[in-house]
Design an enzyme around this catalytic site. Structure first.
Site, PDB file in Angstrom:
ATOM      1  N   LYS A  69     134.980 -71.963  78.717  1.00 39.51           N
ATOM      2  CA  LYS A  69     133.517 -71.886  78.811  1.00 39.51           C
ATOM      3  C   LYS A  69     133.197 -70.785  79.818  1.00 39.51           C
ATOM      4  CE  LYS A  69     129.165 -73.653  78.754  1.00 39.51           C
ATOM      5  NZ  LYS A  69     128.896 -75.008  79.239  1.00 39.51           N
ATOM      6  N   SER A  71     130.003 -67.620  81.032  1.00 35.49           N
ATOM      7  CA  SER A  71     128.608 -67.203  80.951  1.00 35.49           C
ATOM      8  C   SER A  71     128.430 -66.193  79.822  1.00 35.49           C
ATOM      9  CB  SER A  71     128.172 -66.537  82.254  1.00 35.49           C
ATOM     10  OG  SER A  71     128.304 -67.394  83.353  1.00 35.49           O
ATOM     11  N   ALA A 122     122.366 -66.311  84.138  1.00 43.20           N
ATOM     12  CA  ALA A 122     121.204 -66.481  85.006  1.00 43.20           C
ATOM     13  C   ALA A 122     120.834 -65.165  85.674  1.00 43.20           C
ATOM     14  CB  ALA A 122     121.499 -67.545  86.064  1.00 43.20           C
ATOM     15  N   HIS A 165     121.426 -75.355  86.342  1.00 46.33           N
ATOM     16  CA  HIS A 165     121.907 -76.721  86.157  1.00 46.33           C
ATOM     17  C   HIS A 165     120.975 -77.760  86.792  1.00 46.33           C
ATOM     18  CE1 HIS A 165     125.238 -74.929  84.257  1.00 46.33           C
ATOM     19  NE2 HIS A 165     125.985 -74.709  85.301  1.00 46.33           N
TER      20      HIS A 165
END
Length: 293
Positions: A69, A71, A122, A165
């Site tokens: 996993k 970004s 982000a 998150h």
């Protein structure tokens, strides 16, 4: 810390997989990691925060994992070695990163902003927002561990913090204020969902194996929805002292139909983000077929 699925006869050695201990990931992958998805390739799981897996994936052939996993902001840097899978990741609506300040409405021009990573989705969303909404631009960018950002803003060490998150639900406990929602800006200006975290796997596994991994991730998601209680202990074990209410909010926000399958809208969102970011010089440009397995 590792959680190993028993080997499945006929599948051989387990694949090495890394994902975060966050509730959305443990909820999504619980069934697969515990051998509850019939026919799924066996996996051996290592937990690592996404800034760690981003760096591991960038090692390319030297990366010790077969599936990770990462970004979406890291994706353009690793596509030669890793393929994007359409299942298991995080993409949705109303789930974007927030910019927080100690005083409401504080101007950010020339300010110092703490971010969790400069290779995170982000950060890309923040830079695209700032280019449009902060005349003169922000000042210094400081990279801090995720759990240190809100205390740094509260204590005045930085002028603002970019959070992700469960911080969406807990920033009020630090006396902080939401200056802007990166997801709201993205959705308003693009009419697309927000790409956050991607599941990638080695291209060298081959198309059939990659398809089997995507199918297993999709089946694991659907199993989690069918029986949410089954994953409860696993999710709670790795939720890093998060209370149950926040844990449930986290799962509800980040696990959705895009987690089961990106679909046309999901792929359009990924291309849209990375194309815009490339135009701003934030990531390398995507080749036309870069998102194909």
């Amino acid at each position: 810390m590792a959680d190993t699925q028993a080997r499945t006869e006929g599948h051989g050695e387990p694949l090495a997989v890394a994902y975060s201990p966050c509730p959305n990931d443990t909820f999504v992958f619980h069934a697969w990691a515990h051998g509850l998805v019939p026919g799924a390739p066996p996996i051996e799981v290592t937990f690592a925060d996404i800034d760690v897996t981003n760096g591991l994936a960038e090692r390319g052939a030297a990366c010790p994992f077969d599936m990770l996993k990462i970004s979406y902001g890291q994706l353009p840097y690793v596509l030669d070695e890793f393929a994007l899978l359409p299942s298991g990741g995080a993409l949705g609506t109303g789930c974007g990163p927030l910019v927080l300040t100690r005083e409401p409405g504080r101007a950010l021009a020339g300010g110092t902003v703490a971010v969790p990573s400069e290779r995170s989705t982000a950060y890309l969303l923040f830079r695209l927002w700032a280019a449009a909404e902060v005349p003169g631009g922000v000042g210094e960018i400081v990279v801090l561990p995720f759990d240190e950002i809100m205390p740094a803003v509260r204590d005045g060490s930085v002028d603002a913090g970019l959070v992700i998150h469960e911080a969406r639900f807990t920033y009020g406990r630090y006396g902080l204020h939401k200056l802007a929602d990166m997801g709201e800006h993205w959705e308003r200006t693009t009419r697309l969902p927000i790409p956050l975290g991607a599941i990638v796997a080695r291209r060298s596994l081959g198309p059939e194996r990659l398809a089997a991994l995507a199918d297993a991730a999709r089946a694991s998601v659907r199993r989690a929805w069918d029986d949410p209680a089954a994953s409860r202990a696993y999710v709670r074990e790795h939720a890093q002292e998060m209370d149950d209410a926040v844990m449930d909010q986290h799962i509800g926000l980040y696990v959705n139909e895009f987690t089961a399958d990106l679909g046309e809208a999901g792929y359009a969102a990924v291309r849209g983000l990375l194309t815009r970011a490339a135009a701003e010089g934030l990531v390398p440009p995507l080749a036309p077929d870069a998102l194909r397995r």
